[in-house]
Design a protein around this motif. Structure first.
Motif, mmCIF file in Angstrom:
data_model
loop_
_atom_site.group_PDB
_atom_site.id
_atom_site.type_symbol
_atom_site.label_atom_id
_atom_site.label_comp_id
_atom_site.label_asym_id
_atom_site.label_seq_id
_atom_site.Cartn_x
_atom_site.Cartn_y
_atom_site.Cartn_z
ATOM 1 N N UNK A 77 -8.355 -9.043 6.500
ATOM 2 C CA UNK A 77 -7.402 -8.078 5.965
ATOM 3 C C UNK A 77 -6.220 -8.800 5.332
ATOM 4 N N UNK A 78 -5.784 -9.890 5.938
ATOM 5 C CA UNK A 78 -4.667 -10.645 5.388
ATOM 6 C C UNK A 78 -5.009 -11.220 4.018
ATOM 7 N N UNK A 79 -6.273 -11.584 3.829
ATOM 8 C CA UNK A 79 -6.698 -12.098 2.528
ATOM 9 C C UNK A 79 -6.680 -10.978 1.485
ATOM 10 N N UNK A 80 -7.054 -9.774 1.890
ATOM 11 C CA UNK A 80 -6.967 -8.632 0.983
ATOM 12 C C UNK A 80 -5.525 -8.398 0.552
ATOM 13 N N UNK A 81 -4.607 -8.508 1.493
ATOM 14 C CA UNK A 81 -3.185 -8.339 1.189
ATOM 15 C C UNK A 81 -2.715 -9.438 0.244
ATOM 16 N N UNK A 82 -3.185 -10.659 0.483
ATOM 17 C CA UNK A 82 -2.848 -11.787 -0.388
ATOM 18 C C UNK A 82 -3.320 -11.541 -1.816
ATOM 19 N N UNK A 83 -4.564 -11.145 -1.975
ATOM 20 C CA UNK A 83 -5.131 -10.945 -3.307
ATOM 21 C C UNK A 83 -4.484 -9.783 -4.059
ATOM 22 N N UNK A 84 -3.978 -8.809 -3.321
ATOM 23 C CA UNK A 84 -3.356 -7.643 -3.954
ATOM 24 C C UNK A 84 -1.873 -7.855 -4.246
ATOM 25 N N UNK A 136 2.221 -2.978 2.511
ATOM 26 C CA UNK A 136 0.830 -2.781 2.115
ATOM 27 C C UNK A 136 -0.002 -2.208 3.256
ATOM 28 N N UNK A 137 0.198 -2.723 4.454
ATOM 29 C CA UNK A 137 -0.544 -2.251 5.623
ATOM 30 C C UNK A 137 0.296 -2.554 6.868
ATOM 31 N N UNK A 138 1.004 -1.563 7.350
ATOM 32 C CA UNK A 138 1.936 -1.771 8.465
ATOM 33 C C UNK A 138 1.247 -2.268 9.734
ATOM 34 N N UNK A 139 -0.034 -1.960 9.884
ATOM 35 C CA UNK A 139 -0.736 -2.333 11.122
ATOM 36 C C UNK A 139 -0.974 -3.841 11.205
ATOM 37 N N UNK A 140 -0.772 -4.557 10.096
ATOM 38 C CA UNK A 140 -1.021 -6.000 10.092
ATOM 39 C C UNK A 140 0.264 -6.813 9.944
ATOM 40 N N UNK A 141 1.401 -6.168 10.085
ATOM 41 C CA UNK A 141 2.669 -6.884 9.929
ATOM 42 C C UNK A 141 2.802 -8.069 10.878
ATOM 43 N N UNK A 142 2.389 -7.878 12.127
ATOM 44 C CA UNK A 142 2.579 -8.936 13.125
ATOM 45 C C UNK A 142 1.736 -10.172 12.833
#
Length: 220
Positions: A77-84, A136-142
């Motif tokens: 998921x972090x990679x998706x956030x990176x690419x976006x 982008x996705x609050x559930x992955x902030x940590x």
């Protein structure tokens, strides 16, 4: 004297650094290397034995965190956030890897240019994409911190074809808190686990009694 210089440059991050990117301050600290070998140990990390491989390798870390293992799948998921991201670091996009590098322990003997690039890449990524990263996705902030700290250095070393040395090559997060390891990393909730605390205390007493005595005197 035991301490020759006290560096206060880290004060610049006090109350200014977003809490989800606390590891960014660590990457800055590494840039204070002055082109000399350095070793970083987290303050919740107990290093019982340092094996010889760390004296011969350009870089050393705690262990690789392979994405497809149970404890590290959030990297996908972090990679998706990176690419976006509006301004993702191109060098990372061009050198995608399947693992991060746990930075509970970081050792560097050479290629300090890589350490500087690591910091600058993290700095640009966070400053240029902060709103995106936080919303982008609050559930992955940590977990956001892990990209700029642990994934970026893995990508850069892969690009440079440098294989780091590890304390252990396993992916079991729980193994890091076992008392019979070369180290004990009381990460996350482990530092509040009574069994882990008791095992660390017991090992300090057994292997470093003089330190145990100093700790006992300090708290009396």
């Amino acid at each position: 004297s035991l301490i020759d210089i006290i560096d206060t440059s880290m004060n610049q991050f006090d109350k200014k650094l977003n809490k989800y990117f606390w590891g960014f301050a660590k990457t800055y600290a590494y840039t204070r290397h002055d082109n000399k070998s350095f070793c970083h140990v987290d303050n919740d990390f107990y290093l019982w034995v340092l094996n010889e491989g760390f004296h011969k390798s350009e870089f050393g870390f705690q262990n690789p965190e392979v994405f497809d293992k149970e404890f590290y799948r959030y990297y996908y998921r972090l990679i998706e956030i990176l690419k976006a991201a509006p301004k993702p670091p191109q060098t990372i996009l061009d050198n995608m890897v399947d693992h991060g590098l746990n930075c509970g322990l970081v050792i560097c003997h050479s290629r300090f240019d890589i350490v500087d690039e690591w910091y600058q890449t993290a700095k640009h990524y966070i400053e240029s994409n902060l709103n995106h990263l936080l919303n982008f996705d609050n559930t992955y902030r940590e977990h956001l911190n892990l990209m700029s700290e642990q994934f970026f250095i893995s990508s850069i070393l892969s690009r440079e074809k440098i294989t780091p040395h590890f304390l252990f090559k396993g992916n079991d997060m729980k193994a890091a808190t076992r008392p019979d390891n070369l180290f004990t990393h009381t990460w996350g909730h482990a530092k509040r686990d009574l069994k882990t605390i008791a095992s660390v205390k017991r090992r300090v007493i057994e292997t470093h009694s003089y330190i145990a005595e100093k700790i006992e005197k300090f708290y009396k």
